[in-house]
Motif scaffolding. Structure first.
Motif, PDB file in Angstrom:
ATOM      1  N   SER A 110       0.940  -1.293   0.058  1.00  0.00           N
ATOM      2  CA  SER A 110      -0.004  -0.095   0.067  1.00  0.00           C
ATOM      3  C   SER A 110       0.952   1.341  -0.136  1.00  0.00           C
ATOM      4  O   SER A 110       2.018   1.068   0.288  1.00  0.00           O
ATOM      5  CB  SER A 110      -0.981   0.267   1.090  1.00  0.00           C
ATOM      6  OG  SER A 110      -0.046  -0.043   2.173  1.00  0.00           O
ATOM      7  N   GLY A 111       0.437   2.356  -0.685  1.00  0.00           N
ATOM      8  CA  GLY A 111       1.390   3.475  -0.687  1.00  0.00           C
ATOM      9  C   GLY A 111       1.671   4.340   0.741  1.00  0.00           C
ATOM     10  O   GLY A 111       2.503   4.706   1.689  1.00  0.00           O
ATOM     11  N   GLU A 112       0.453   3.223   1.879  1.00  0.00           N
ATOM     12  CA  GLU A 112       0.692   4.058   3.475  1.00  0.00           C
ATOM     13  C   GLU A 112       2.068   3.114   3.860  1.00  0.00           C
ATOM     14  O   GLU A 112       2.697   3.944   4.396  1.00  0.00           O
ATOM     15  CB  GLU A 112      -0.653   3.182   4.246  1.00  0.00           C
ATOM     16  CG  GLU A 112      -0.573   3.777   5.833  1.00  0.00           C
ATOM     17  CD  GLU A 112      -1.672   3.241   6.872  1.00  0.00           C
ATOM     18  OE1 GLU A 112      -1.988   3.484   7.811  1.00  0.00           O
ATOM     19  OE2 GLU A 112      -3.189   3.084   5.970  1.00  0.00           O
ATOM     20  N   TYR A 113       2.073   1.811   3.382  1.00  0.00           N
ATOM     21  CA  TYR A 113       3.143   1.182   3.969  1.00  0.00           C
ATOM     22  C   TYR A 113       4.702   1.724   3.491  1.00  0.00           C
ATOM     23  O   TYR A 113       5.104   2.221   3.864  1.00  0.00           O
ATOM     24  CB  TYR A 113       3.105  -0.516   3.729  1.00  0.00           C
ATOM     25  CG  TYR A 113       3.869  -0.972   3.945  1.00  0.00           C
ATOM     26  CD1 TYR A 113       4.793  -0.806   5.512  1.00  0.00           C
ATOM     27  CD2 TYR A 113       4.814  -1.861   3.418  1.00  0.00           C
ATOM     28  CE1 TYR A 113       5.765  -2.190   5.547  1.00  0.00           C
ATOM     29  CE2 TYR A 113       6.190  -2.678   3.298  1.00  0.00           C
ATOM     30  CZ  TYR A 113       6.229  -2.530   5.285  1.00  0.00           C
ATOM     31  OH  TYR A 113       7.376  -3.390   5.434  1.00  0.00           O
ATOM     32  N   ARG A 114       4.329   2.026   2.349  1.00  0.00           N
ATOM     33  CA  ARG A 114       5.608   2.160   1.446  1.00  0.00           C
ATOM     34  C   ARG A 114       6.290   3.661   1.605  1.00  0.00           C
ATOM     35  O   ARG A 114       6.652   4.212   2.015  1.00  0.00           O
ATOM     36  CB  ARG A 114       5.624   2.960   0.094  1.00  0.00           C
ATOM     37  CG  ARG A 114       5.198   1.512  -0.684  1.00  0.00           C
ATOM     38  CD  ARG A 114       5.818   1.880  -2.659  1.00  0.00           C
ATOM     39  NE  ARG A 114       4.944   0.488  -2.614  1.00  0.00           N
ATOM     40  CZ  ARG A 114       5.560  -0.354  -3.923  1.00  0.00           C
ATOM     41  NH1 ARG A 114       7.178  -0.245  -3.494  1.00  0.00           N
ATOM     42  NH2 ARG A 114       4.975  -0.806  -4.786  1.00  0.00           N
ATOM     43  N   THR A 115       5.382   4.608   2.583  1.00  0.00           N
ATOM     44  CA  THR A 115       5.818   6.310   3.496  1.00  0.00           C
ATOM     45  C   THR A 115       6.506   5.494   4.479  1.00  0.00           C
ATOM     46  O   THR A 115       6.948   6.460   4.913  1.00  0.00           O
ATOM     47  CB  THR A 115       4.248   6.901   3.359  1.00  0.00           C
ATOM     48  OG1 THR A 115       3.724   7.159   2.124  1.00  0.00           O
ATOM     49  CG2 THR A 115       4.459   8.008   4.069  1.00  0.00           C
ATOM     50  N   HIS A 116       5.632   4.666   5.267  1.00  0.00           N
ATOM     51  CA  HIS A 116       6.300   4.106   6.520  1.00  0.00           C
ATOM     52  C   HIS A 116       7.797   4.144   6.255  1.00  0.00           C
ATOM     53  O   HIS A 116       8.744   3.899   6.645  1.00  0.00           O
ATOM     54  CB  HIS A 116       5.629   3.266   7.334  1.00  0.00           C
ATOM     55  CG  HIS A 116       6.032   1.931   8.341  1.00  0.00           C
ATOM     56  ND1 HIS A 116       6.226   2.755   9.895  1.00  0.00           N
ATOM     57  CD2 HIS A 116       6.610   1.186   8.278  1.00  0.00           C
ATOM     58  CE1 HIS A 116       6.701   1.600  10.102  1.00  0.00           C
ATOM     59  NE2 HIS A 116       6.850   1.040  10.020  1.00  0.00           N
ATOM     60  N   LEU A 117       7.710   2.829   4.998  1.00  0.00           N
ATOM     61  CA  LEU A 117       9.040   2.183   4.911  1.00  0.00           C
ATOM     62  C   LEU A 117      10.208   3.480   4.687  1.00  0.00           C
ATOM     63  O   LEU A 117      11.329   3.607   5.118  1.00  0.00           O
ATOM     64  CB  LEU A 117       9.318   1.813   3.953  1.00  0.00           C
ATOM     65  CG  LEU A 117       8.048  -0.095   4.063  1.00  0.00           C
ATOM     66  CD1 LEU A 117       8.681  -0.439   2.814  1.00  0.00           C
ATOM     67  CD2 LEU A 117       9.157  -0.905   4.825  1.00  0.00           C
ATOM     68  N   LEU A 118       9.603   4.473   3.783  1.00  0.00           N
ATOM     69  CA  LEU A 118      10.493   5.807   3.407  1.00  0.00           C
ATOM     70  C   LEU A 118      11.472   6.355   4.696  1.00  0.00           C
ATOM     71  O   LEU A 118      12.384   6.587   4.812  1.00  0.00           O
ATOM     72  CB  LEU A 118      10.103   6.747   2.697  1.00  0.00           C
ATOM     73  CG  LEU A 118      10.167   7.733   1.510  1.00  0.00           C
ATOM     74  CD1 LEU A 118      11.271   6.887   0.447  1.00  0.00           C
ATOM     75  CD2 LEU A 118       9.176   8.187   0.665  1.00  0.00           C
ATOM     76  N   LYS A 119      10.044   6.540   5.261  1.00  0.00           N
ATOM     77  CA  LYS A 119      10.216   7.095   7.282  1.00  0.00           C
ATOM     78  C   LYS A 119      11.792   6.485   7.669  1.00  0.00           C
ATOM     79  O   LYS A 119      12.343   6.592   7.942  1.00  0.00           O
ATOM     80  CB  LYS A 119       9.028   7.412   7.836  1.00  0.00           C
ATOM     81  CG  LYS A 119       8.589   8.096   7.244  1.00  0.00           C
ATOM     82  CD  LYS A 119       7.535   8.932   8.540  1.00  0.00           C
ATOM     83  CE  LYS A 119       6.414  10.250   7.568  1.00  0.00           C
ATOM     84  NZ  LYS A 119       4.860   9.956   8.664  1.00  0.00           N
ATOM     85  N   GLU A 120      11.402   5.460   7.833  1.00  0.00           N
ATOM     86  CA  GLU A 120      12.414   4.544   8.487  1.00  0.00           C
ATOM     87  C   GLU A 120      13.559   4.011   8.041  1.00  0.00           C
ATOM     88  O   GLU A 120      14.637   4.478   8.337  1.00  0.00           O
ATOM     89  CB  GLU A 120      11.961   2.353   8.512  1.00  0.00           C
ATOM     90  CG  GLU A 120      12.453   2.379   9.772  1.00  0.00           C
ATOM     91  CD  GLU A 120      13.153   3.204  10.895  1.00  0.00           C
ATOM     92  OE1 GLU A 120      11.844   4.007  11.343  1.00  0.00           O
ATOM     93  OE2 GLU A 120      13.423   3.150  11.279  1.00  0.00           O
TER      94      GLU A 120
END
Ligand SMILES: Cc1cc2nc3c(=O)[nH]c(=O)nc-3n(C[C@H](O)[C@H](O)[C@H](O)COP(=O)(O)OP(=O)(O)OC[C@H]3O[C@@H](n4cnc5c(N)ncnc54)[C@H](O)[C@@H]3O)c2cc1C
Length: 289
Positions: free
Chosen positions: A262-272
């Motif tokens: 999901s886009g939300e998960y990719r945003t989470h990965l990007l932050k991490e």
């Protein structure tokens, strides 16, 4: 499945390859490492009338030091980049990223020209060309032209190449930086990335003088984040800096949902990954120059 019927030619010069492309009237395909093209042929997602094999052309496989940049010939294999001492010392972010490209057997065949031309938004070399602001040289029937990486990638799997053009070289400017990081998450090591962050910095006391950031797997093309670079340089490098930096990076990209995440998960990965990248870059003892 088996590919649809095609003719095969193996020219020995770039000029002859271009002539074959022109003669095919947009129906021909160049064959470099074959690691992306052959699966497309086997699934009949590509049905070229002729395959123009580049592998007999001499002089397209090289990694050359041109003082302020490194020039790489289109037929240079991924494994040559991975193992090159010149790349390791002058383009350390590229050296770190290459081991994430697929698996050894694929890296032994895949080429930089093929990877750039295929323009997969989750592929490392397109992202590295955006990161380093590479200049991509393209040969066509009317001669040679050079395009900056940010103009080369148009959309997912789409570049600015015309049907009768081929990539012959990419030049990567050297970054005079003293800290860097390449962070990536894929479902399994060697798979295409769900998200990646490349970062390079030049420190000056408690802040940065310069920064370079690119991300991939989170948009239809690799992205260099110039605004985030300016905001990172304005940050004070204290304990909060990685957290603040990760928010800055995430604010510049809005990933879509797709089959893989999901886009939300990719945003989470990007932050991490951004947090990790800044910590690693600041701790890095490596010197890019
Ligand atoms: C299982 C698997 C996993 C993979 N994982 C990754 C990964 O994690 N990261 C990654 O980056 N890649 C990955 N790849 C792709 C791999 O890196 C390919 O090698 C690369 O994308 C294409 O390079 P190639 O030389 O094999 O090109 P080819 O497959 O020969 O060609 C690809 C396309 O580019 C065109 N082309 C080739 N050379 C030129 C040129 N000089 N000028 C113009 N057009 C040209 C061809 O006509 C074709 O359309 C993976 C591949 C496989 C099979």
């Amino acid at each position: 499945m088996k590919p649809a019927k095609f003719d095969y030619v193996s020219p020995s010069t770039v000029e002859a390859a271009i002539e074959a492309l022109v003669a095919s009237k947009g129906e021909g395909k160049l064959l470099a490492g074959g690691q992306s093209l052959l699966p497309l042929l086997n699934f009949r997602m590509a049905r070229p009338s002729v395959l123009i094999d580049l592998n007999r052309i001499d002089g397209l496989s090289y990694i050359e030091d041109r003082e302020d940049r490194i020039a790489i010939g289109a037929l240079t294999r991924h494994s040559d980049l991975e193992c090159s001492p010149l790349v390791a010392s002058r383009l350390p972010v590229m050296a770190a990223a290459m081991r994430h490209v697929a698996h050894l057997a694929i890296r032994n065949r895949g080429t930089i020209g093929g990877s750039l031309s295929h323009a997969d938004p989750a592929a490392e070399l397109p992202m590295l060309s955006a990161f380093y602001n590479a200049r991509i040289s393209i040969q066509g029937p009317n001669g040679l032209r050079a395009v900056a990486a940010e103009e080369f990638f148009i959309d997912a799997l789409t570049s600015c190449l015309e049907p009768d053009e081929m990539v012959v070289e990419a030049e990567f400017p050297i970054l005079e930086h003293d800290g860097w990081a390449f962070e990536e998450i894929a479902r399994r090591f060697g798979d295409f990335a769900l998200a990646s962050v490349a970062l390079s910095v030049r420190r000056s006391g408690s802040s940065l003088e310069d920064a370079r950031i690119a991300v991939m797997g989170v948009a239809d093309t690799p992205l260099r984040l110039k605004e985030a670079e300016r905001e990172l340089v304005a940050l004070t490098l204290d304990e909060q800096a990685p957290e603040l930096f990760s928010e800055v990076v995430a604010s510049k990209v809005l990933p879509n949902d797709d089959l893989h995440a999901s886009g939300e998960y990719r945003t989470h990965l990007l932050k991490e990954l951004s947090k990790r990248a800044l910590r690693t870059a600041l701790a890095s003892k490596e010197h890019a120059a």
